[in-house]
Design an enzyme around this catalytic site. Structure first.
Site, PDB file in Angstrom:
ATOM      1  N   CYS A   2       0.852  -1.201   0.000  1.00  0.00           N
ATOM      2  CA  CYS A   2       0.000   0.000   0.000  1.00  0.00           C
ATOM      3  C   CYS A   2       0.884   1.246   0.000  1.00  0.00           C
ATOM      4  O   CYS A   2       2.105   1.157  -0.026  1.00  0.00           O
ATOM      5  CB  CYS A   2      -0.873   0.015   1.256  1.00  0.00           C
ATOM      6  SG  CYS A   2      -1.673  -1.559   1.606  1.00  0.00           S
TER       7      CYS A   2
HETATM    8  N1  GLN Z   1      -0.810  -6.904   3.814  1.00  0.00           N
HETATM    9  C1  GLN Z   1      -1.685  -5.761   3.922  1.00  0.00           C
HETATM   10  C2  GLN Z   1      -3.020  -5.991   3.237  1.00  0.00           C
HETATM   11  O1  GLN Z   1      -3.280  -6.992   2.694  1.00  0.00           O
HETATM   12  C3  GLN Z   1      -1.024  -4.524   3.374  1.00  0.00           C
HETATM   13  C4  GLN Z   1      -0.821  -4.646   1.933  1.00  0.00           C
HETATM   14  C5  GLN Z   1       0.046  -3.606   1.387  1.00  0.00           C
HETATM   15  O2  GLN Z   1       0.869  -2.961   2.021  1.00  0.00           O
HETATM   16  N2  GLN Z   1      -0.107  -3.503   0.110  1.00  0.00           N
HETATM   17  O3  GLN Z   1      -3.821  -5.108   3.286  1.00  0.00           O
END
Ligand code: GLN
Length: 230
Positions: A2
């Protein structure tokens, strides 16, 4: 991965922080510039901000770019302390508002940018979702934010593939870690912003090195290396 953002300083609107910058979270939701894992952040978004001591949140499992209601209201949502994120869900994680950062314990707002094997996480009550980030947030809240750096280093040692970039705030303090992904800081006279990637081309942005802790409060910012067993 994210993309997330934290702000501590003079009051600013959520539109000014998230939607208006030329490479802000809105643009990062479909065209991030520095994202190493994943190409878009279309699995939801969240904005948390402090209204006095109270953390308030608006989260959605839909893409930020399609949310006309938030775009309409965001210019008048103004706060001195903000934690916001756009999400690219890790494979197997639920896509629901409760799996979307920022998470809260009622005092802190916390966003996780990364991935962690849930099997290595110590038990903690109060996770908002079975999403890895929500379970990690519960562990961090359980240990106390003073231990943020040591908890990240401990979990990073237990899961060598983990990426553990955190941004958290409680209204008067802004904390962040770098562990496997990018983080940049712009420290101006009106406050400090920490973001997965710069939201504009201001030359004052600096990159935070990997495996570091950022601690900002009262106009002061400290960046220290995390203890690691590589
Ligand atoms: N693992 C977390 C999720 O699935 C964060 C994912 C991310 O940082 N893209 O939301």
């Amino acid at each position: 991965m994210c993309r997330h953002l934290g702000w501590l300083g003079e009051p600013r609107s959520l539109a000014g922080l998230m939607l208006e910058p030329p490479h802000g979270l809105l643009v990062q939701s479909y065209a991030p510039r520095r994202q190493r894992h994943g190409t878009m952040n279309a699995d939801g978004w969240g904005a948390g901000f402090f209204d006095g001591p109270v953390p308030r949140r608006w989260r959605s499992p839909a893409p930020l770019w399609g949310d006309a209601s938030f775009a309409s209201v965001a210019p008048v949502l103004v706060s001195h302390c903000v934690v916001a994120a756009v999400r690219s869900a890790t494979v197997g994680m639920p896509i629901e508002a409760s799996a979307t950062a920022p998470f809260t314990d009622g005092t802190w707002l916390l966003s996780h940018n990364g991935v962690v094997n849930r099997a290595v996480l110590p038990d903690a009550v109060g996770a908002e979702s079975v999403c890895d980030s929500a379970m990690l947030a519960a562990v961090i809240f359980d240990r106390g934010m003073e231990s943020l750096g040591s908890v990240v280093a401990e979990i990073g040692a237990a899961d060598r593939d983990a990426r553990l970039n955190i941004v958290a705030a409680d209204g008067s303090r802004l904390l962040a870690t770098t562990w496997g992904d990018t983080l940049s800081m712009l420290h101006g006279s009106d406050g400090v912003v920490l973001a997965s990637e710069p939201y504009d081309d201001d030359p004052r942005w600096v990159d935070i090195p990997d495996r570091h802790l950022v601690d900002a409060h009262d106009g002061d910012v400290r960046v220290t290396a995390l203890e690691t067993a590589r």
